[in-house]
Design a protein around this motif. Structure first.
Motif, PDB file in Angstrom:
ATOM      1  N   GLN A 114       0.819  -1.209   0.000  1.00  0.00           N
ATOM      2  CA  GLN A 114       0.000   0.000   0.000  1.00  0.00           C
ATOM      3  C   GLN A 114       0.852   1.257   0.000  1.00  0.00           C
ATOM      4  O   GLN A 114       1.812   1.379   0.756  1.00  0.00           O
ATOM      5  N   TYR A 115       0.460   2.207  -0.870  1.00  0.00           N
ATOM      6  CA  TYR A 115       1.044   3.536  -0.822  1.00  0.00           C
ATOM      7  C   TYR A 115      -0.053   4.514  -0.426  1.00  0.00           C
ATOM      8  O   TYR A 115      -1.147   4.499  -1.002  1.00  0.00           O
ATOM      9  N   GLN A 116       0.229   5.356   0.558  1.00  0.00           N
ATOM     10  CA  GLN A 116      -0.758   6.314   1.057  1.00  0.00           C
ATOM     11  C   GLN A 116      -0.180   7.721   1.002  1.00  0.00           C
ATOM     12  O   GLN A 116       0.943   7.951   1.459  1.00  0.00           O
ATOM     13  N   GLY A 220      -1.848   9.503  -6.551  1.00  0.00           N
ATOM     14  CA  GLY A 220      -2.845   9.070  -5.574  1.00  0.00           C
ATOM     15  C   GLY A 220      -2.468   7.774  -4.876  1.00  0.00           C
ATOM     16  O   GLY A 220      -1.476   7.114  -5.226  1.00  0.00           O
ATOM     17  N   SER A 221      -3.274   7.406  -3.888  1.00  0.00           N
ATOM     18  CA  SER A 221      -3.024   6.208  -3.091  1.00  0.00           C
ATOM     19  C   SER A 221      -3.508   4.957  -3.817  1.00  0.00           C
ATOM     20  O   SER A 221      -4.429   5.006  -4.629  1.00  0.00           O
ATOM     21  N   TYR A 237      -6.613  -1.676  -5.625  1.00  0.00           N
ATOM     22  CA  TYR A 237      -7.628  -0.702  -5.217  1.00  0.00           C
ATOM     23  C   TYR A 237      -6.992   0.671  -5.318  1.00  0.00           C
ATOM     24  O   TYR A 237      -5.972   0.940  -4.677  1.00  0.00           O
ATOM     25  N   VAL A 238      -7.561   1.541  -6.148  1.00  0.00           N
ATOM     26  CA  VAL A 238      -6.995   2.860  -6.412  1.00  0.00           C
ATOM     27  C   VAL A 238      -7.893   3.926  -5.807  1.00  0.00           C
ATOM     28  O   VAL A 238      -9.116   3.895  -5.980  1.00  0.00           O
ATOM     29  N   GLU A 239      -7.286   4.868  -5.084  1.00  0.00           N
ATOM     30  CA  GLU A 239      -8.027   5.950  -4.449  1.00  0.00           C
ATOM     31  C   GLU A 239      -7.550   7.303  -4.963  1.00  0.00           C
ATOM     32  O   GLU A 239      -6.352   7.501  -5.181  1.00  0.00           O
ATOM     33  N   SER A 240      -8.490   8.216  -5.151  1.00  0.00           N
ATOM     34  CA  SER A 240      -8.150   9.603  -5.461  1.00  0.00           C
ATOM     35  C   SER A 240      -9.287  10.484  -4.959  1.00  0.00           C
ATOM     36  O   SER A 240     -10.307   9.989  -4.459  1.00  0.00           O
ATOM     37  N   GLY A 257       2.793  -2.540  -9.477  1.00  0.00           N
ATOM     38  CA  GLY A 257       3.866  -3.218  -8.754  1.00  0.00           C
ATOM     39  C   GLY A 257       5.197  -2.526  -8.949  1.00  0.00           C
ATOM     40  O   GLY A 257       5.984  -2.370  -7.996  1.00  0.00           O
ATOM     41  N   VAL A 258       5.464  -2.084 -10.173  1.00  0.00           N
ATOM     42  CA  VAL A 258       6.703  -1.360 -10.464  1.00  0.00           C
ATOM     43  C   VAL A 258       6.736  -0.030  -9.717  1.00  0.00           C
ATOM     44  O   VAL A 258       7.755   0.350  -9.136  1.00  0.00           O
ATOM     45  N   ILE A 259       5.595   0.672  -9.702  1.00  0.00           N
ATOM     46  CA  ILE A 259       5.521   1.950  -8.980  1.00  0.00           C
ATOM     47  C   ILE A 259       5.796   1.744  -7.494  1.00  0.00           C
ATOM     48  O   ILE A 259       6.549   2.502  -6.874  1.00  0.00           O
ATOM     49  N   PHE A 260       5.194   0.692  -6.918  1.00  0.00           N
ATOM     50  CA  PHE A 260       5.409   0.446  -5.489  1.00  0.00           C
ATOM     51  C   PHE A 260       6.880   0.147  -5.205  1.00  0.00           C
ATOM     52  O   PHE A 260       7.437   0.629  -4.208  1.00  0.00           O
TER      53      PHE A 260
END
Length: 304
Positions: A114-116, A220-221, A237-240, A257-260
């Motif tokens: 997770q990225y927040q 975004g997260s 799950y994408v949040e904005s 996955g690459v971004i994380f």
């Protein structure tokens, strides 16, 4: 056939199975419709996990596909499980359909990456912090709905302590620990909760510092979920501010996955992240007049 159900892992697995069985039988949706009387639109919705089939509908499909008994039993078992309420069931009147589906997926996931961006992740929030976030972001909600949403986050946290706990890896922007949400006391409690969570064997927490500069998570997260059963594909799950949605498909999953991986490489180590959270908490305590914890109060303060 009932109305559109809340998505669960079992329903998604059943939909994929029925689609594969039809294709293995060399039949189009139109062929199935002509030979069973099931509407083509209904078949589409069933295969996309947008509807649960009735038992007689499922039976007609399995008969036409001439599946072996073991496969029939597996399909019926998946339908039975899909009819059971998911973890989201108590909150479905207070949360969106997509978020309810995400809650169900998260409850059965093996791991979450997770990225927040600007707030503490829901899994790691305290109740008062959650109330403050929801009250600010959704100011028109009535108190019972707001508390129901906050309680959903508290119950989700049980995924971290159950017998086979969720393996959680979080990269959190520094803004999430710097921004005082709900007042100093609420924020101190939240930071202490984060420090407790960093001690869990199944939780990795990293802070992405301001001085990391521009990064690929600024849009975004998002959360990537992996599942125990290899037949269940990953989901994101994408949040904005404007929307939130579930993403499937190998190419999209790989992109996130690459971004994380890039974000965790840019973030502080787990140890340095815990140290930064402690420093932010201590600064907040010193500036707010709140009582210092014993371990903090007895520590010599730095002098400039």
């Amino acid at each position: 056939m009932a109305g559109k159900p809340t998505l669960t892992v079992r329903l998604r697995r059943l939909a994929a199975m029925l689609r594969e069985l039809r294709e293995a039988a060399g039949l189009s949706k139109e062929d199935v419709s002509a030979r069973t009387g099931i509407n083509v639109t209904t078949l589409y919705r069933i295969e996309m996990a947008q509807a649960r089939p009735q038992r007689r509908t499922l039976g007609a499909m399995l008969d036409l596909y001439e599946v072996p008994e073991k496969t029939r039993e597996e399909a019926i078992s998946l339908l039975t499980d899909a009819l059971k309420p998911g973890m989201s069931q108590p909150y479905e009147g207070a949360v969106s359909e997509i978020y309810a589906s995400y809650i169900n997926f998260e409850a059965e996931a093996l791991s979450a990456r997770q990225y927040q961006t600007s707030t503490v992740p829901g899994l790691l929030q305290t109740f008062q912090y959650a109330i403050a976030v929801i009250d600010t972001s959704m100011p028109r909600l009535d108190s019972p709905t707001m508390e129901n949403r906050a309680q959903a986050r508290m119950d989700r946290a049980n995924n971290l302590t159950k017998d086979e706990p969720l393996e959680l890896w979080v990269v959190m922007d520094e803004a999430a620990i710097r921004r005082v949400v709900g007042g100093p006391a609420t924020m101190v409690e939240q930071l202490n909760r984060l420090l407790d969570d960093t001690k869990r064997k199944n939780v990795i927490l990293q802070i992405l510092p301001f001085d990391a500069g521009a990064h690929p998570g600024m849009a975004g997260s998002f959360t990537l979920l992996d599942f125990r059963n290899p037949v269940d594909p990953e989901v994101v799950y994408v949040e904005s501010m404007s929307l939130h949605h579930l993403v499937e498909g190998h190419s999209e999953i790989r992109r996130f996955g690459v971004i994380f991986d890039q974000l965790r490489a840019m973030a502080l180590s787990p140890r340095d992240s815990a140290r930064l959270i402690t420093e932010v908490r201590d600064e907040l305590l010193a500036g707010s007049g709140l009582p210092m914890p014993p371990a903090v109060a007895g520590r010599p303060r730095k002098t400039s």
